[in-house]
Motif scaffolding. Structure first.
Motif, mmCIF file in Angstrom:
data_model
loop_
_atom_site.group_PDB
_atom_site.id
_atom_site.type_symbol
_atom_site.label_atom_id
_atom_site.label_comp_id
_atom_site.label_asym_id
_atom_site.label_seq_id
_atom_site.Cartn_x
_atom_site.Cartn_y
_atom_site.Cartn_z
ATOM 1 N N ALA A 1 0.836 -1.219 0.000
ATOM 2 C CA ALA A 1 0.000 0.000 0.000
ATOM 3 C C ALA A 1 0.856 1.248 0.000
ATOM 4 O O ALA A 1 0.521 2.265 -0.633
ATOM 5 N N ALA A 2 1.963 1.191 0.708
ATOM 6 C CA ALA A 2 2.844 2.359 0.779
ATOM 7 C C ALA A 2 3.453 2.651 -0.586
ATOM 8 O O ALA A 2 3.538 3.810 -1.019
ATOM 9 N N LEU A 3 3.838 1.576 -1.296
ATOM 10 C CA LEU A 3 4.388 1.772 -2.651
ATOM 11 C C LEU A 3 3.325 2.380 -3.558
ATOM 12 O O LEU A 3 3.589 3.321 -4.319
ATOM 13 N N LEU A 4 2.097 1.857 -3.457
ATOM 14 C CA LEU A 4 1.022 2.358 -4.324
ATOM 15 C C LEU A 4 0.624 3.791 -3.985
ATOM 16 O O LEU A 4 0.070 4.502 -4.820
ATOM 17 N N ALA A 5 0.923 4.201 -2.758
ATOM 18 C CA ALA A 5 0.590 5.574 -2.336
ATOM 19 C C ALA A 5 1.648 6.574 -2.791
ATOM 20 O O ALA A 5 1.445 7.786 -2.696
ATOM 21 N N ASN A 6 2.754 6.078 -3.287
ATOM 22 C CA ASN A 6 3.849 6.960 -3.705
ATOM 23 C C ASN A 6 3.536 7.532 -5.081
ATOM 24 O O ASN A 6 3.501 6.796 -6.066
ATOM 25 N N PRO A 7 3.289 8.823 -5.185
ATOM 26 C CA PRO A 7 2.883 9.403 -6.474
ATOM 27 C C PRO A 7 3.977 9.354 -7.528
ATOM 28 O O PRO A 7 3.687 9.460 -8.719
ATOM 29 N N GLN A 8 5.201 9.151 -7.097
ATOM 30 C CA GLN A 8 6.290 9.070 -8.074
ATOM 31 C C GLN A 8 6.208 7.788 -8.918
ATOM 32 O O GLN A 8 6.648 7.759 -10.057
ATOM 33 N N VAL A 9 5.624 6.745 -8.321
ATOM 34 C CA VAL A 9 5.512 5.455 -9.021
ATOM 35 C C VAL A 9 4.381 5.529 -10.048
ATOM 36 O O VAL A 9 3.218 5.722 -9.692
ATOM 37 N N GLN A 10 4.718 5.357 -11.321
ATOM 38 C CA GLN A 10 3.698 5.414 -12.387
ATOM 39 C C GLN A 10 3.268 4.019 -12.845
ATOM 40 O O GLN A 10 2.118 3.818 -13.199
ATOM 41 N N ALA A 11 4.215 3.114 -12.839
ATOM 42 C CA ALA A 11 3.930 1.752 -13.315
ATOM 43 C C ALA A 11 4.453 0.748 -12.296
ATOM 44 O O ALA A 11 5.466 0.981 -11.650
ATOM 45 N N VAL A 12 3.722 -0.362 -12.198
ATOM 46 C CA VAL A 12 4.082 -1.388 -11.229
ATOM 47 C C VAL A 12 4.305 -2.717 -11.951
ATOM 48 O O VAL A 12 3.525 -3.090 -12.826
ATOM 49 N N TYR A 13 5.368 -3.397 -11.557
ATOM 50 C CA TYR A 13 5.617 -4.760 -12.049
ATOM 51 C C TYR A 13 5.349 -5.715 -10.891
ATOM 52 O O TYR A 13 5.945 -5.590 -9.821
ATOM 53 N N ILE A 14 4.428 -6.658 -11.112
ATOM 54 C CA ILE A 14 4.033 -7.583 -10.049
ATOM 55 C C ILE A 14 4.739 -8.914 -10.258
ATOM 56 O O ILE A 14 4.513 -9.601 -11.263
#
Lengths: 331, 331
Positions: free
Chosen positions: A59-72
């Protein structure tokens, strides 16, 4: 958007390292954050790849506005919940294959991606590799005439214990989701059609996962694709596309190689087309390019193909009696 | 009995010439008669192989007391009636594969063979070849550990017209009976078990025969055997036996080659074991040996294996919708 795409990784395991290595090779892409269930693992990964952010909480990573794309890059059964949360947080999502445990989960992700205007792609990196592109070109040029069928095998005699992900039903282990998915996805890619029938026979292990499966898919044009997959025997691991005038073969390790051959009668032409880096760079560059131009799915791994392959795997699992349980299959 | 076995041939086509050539190589076997529907063809064959008797009528050959054993080399649909009459005439019978169009026909031949105290064998010559015997020995010695599965293909892009036997439904043509039979028979030979499930998908040609089939057989020990067969595409034509500790491969042309390899890890041992003559000599010698010692079926091609393979082919044809018609399938 910025001309550099900023990425976060969820699940810093072996495959995440390979991804980070490829990402470091790609211009206009930067890895900035990692999340693990363990702060220690997150810190170690961040240190190795010099990331600004290491979280013990997705959740903390997803709350970071700098992160635009996520690799799962988590085990299969965590793909769906993680992707769902990432899309709801407005992140573009690339999910390691198989995208989800079942087709219904991916259909729901497609809805969420549309609602939140996010790019969504399954990380079928093999489809982007140069030797696979060469095979596609030969097919388009009708170099083997009319395609009749595909036969492939993907089997590795793993010697992991029952606790390992591949043998662990509680982590959606087994041959189909880990290995067979490549046979289905590349056959789908070569034929570009919908399926009309599926047949599968398999053997479950003492741990309850599929240790060997043999399946055949019939496509709308009448073509057939047959494959064997196993986690208990080393197989040929070649993929042959049989046409009326010749054969295209990807081997060895048809899903992660560099060699492709075209046989017409006694004439065989073999090309070796290496990767630019470790092979993951092409899917990363495609994802970034799509986002840059406002696309929300890739032409190489469109949603319909991921859905088709998951639907096929659902049917294979139904026929061999493998259900991972409501907890992991829920939508 | 005389120490020389006297043979007659019914159906003097291409395969009969190969058989006659092999028979001339075998001690204690002599070809004495031939029957064709055409006196001209019978005469030509008799002249080529210096036979005393050439008939335009199968009944005349069967009435010749000098003929002890008959080799039936007609198109598939004539096997059953010819074998039935030969057994009733008290002749030992070797029938080109497939022994019959369906399993019920062969079951009836087994009854007749017993009633008339005759040897009856399907001419699955491949089972006798030295490289196949080597594969069987490696399996018996557990050189690849526990056998998990078999994958094979047998496809040849024939360019015959619609009137040719292979494309002619009125002669029981198509891929399964002509080619697929080898995949099923050799898988049965390697595994030595009864089947518990069969799956097949196929494509019928405009002429109504199976031009491509992909099928999987599950055996009583959980092993799986998968094959592709086709009369419209050249396939890999290898047979791989996958075990827990290695792979045995017969290629190229797994049913009529001389090369067999054993792979364990990165170590590959390849043996080339040529035939004594043209490959048909082994089945002839086995047949003669059986008759000499009073056996009525071969240990290498026992009736139960022929019945199993025909039963599997019946089910494959049922699933792909191929029935040759009451005239040819009747018992």
């Amino acid at each position: 958007m910025s001309t550099t795409l900023h990425w976060g990784i969820i699940g810093p395991g072996r495959i995440a390292h390979k991804f980070a290595d490829a990402l470091a090779y790609c211009d206009h892409n930067q890895l900035v954050a990692v999340a693990s269930r363990s702060q220690q693992n997150a810190d170690a990964f961040a240190s190795r790849w010099q990331l600004a952010h290491a979280y013990d909480d997705e959740a903390a990573l997803l709350a970071n506005p700098q992160v635009q794309a996520v690799y799962i890059a988590t085990p299969h059964n965590y793909h769906y919940p993680a992707a769902m949360r990432a899309l709801k947080a407005g992140k573009h999502v690339l999910i390691e294959k198989p995208a989800c445990v079942n087709a219904a989960q991916f259909a729901r992700l497609c809805e969420l991606a549309e609602q939140h205007d996010c790019m969504l792609m399954e990380a079928v990196w093999s489809r982007f590799l140069p030797y696979v592109a060469q095979a596609k070109q030969w097919l388009a040029d009708k170099r083997i005439g009319e395609v009749q069928s595909i036969q492939s095998s993907i089997g590795i005699a793993f010697e992991h214990g029952p606790e390992h992900r591949i043998n662990n039903k509680a982590l959606a282990g087994g041959a189909m989701l880990d290995l067979g998915v490549y046979a289905l996805s590349l056959s789908q890619f070569m034929l570009g059609q919908s399926h009309t029938a599926i047949q599968a026979l398999g053997k479950l292990s003492a741990d309850g996962v599929d240790e060997s499966v043999m399946a055949t898919v019939q496509y709308s044009g009448g073509q057939l694709a047959q494959f064997a997959t196993s986690i208990v025997s080393q197989q040929q691991n070649a993929l042959h596309v049989y046409g009326s005038e010749g054969t295209i073969t990807l081997e060895p390790r048809f899903w992660s190689g560099s060699q492709v051959s075209l046989q017409r009668g006694d004439d065989i032409q073999t090309l070796t087309l290496p990767w630019a880096h470790n092979g993951f760079e092409y899917q990363i560059e495609d994802m970034a390019r799509c986002i840059l131009v406002g696309k929300r799915q890739s032409d190489v791994v469109p949603h319909r193909d991921t859905l088709a392959v998951l639907t096929q795997m659902d049917e294979v699992r139904r026929q061999i009696g493998l259900y991972y349980g409501d907890e992991f299959e829920k939508v």
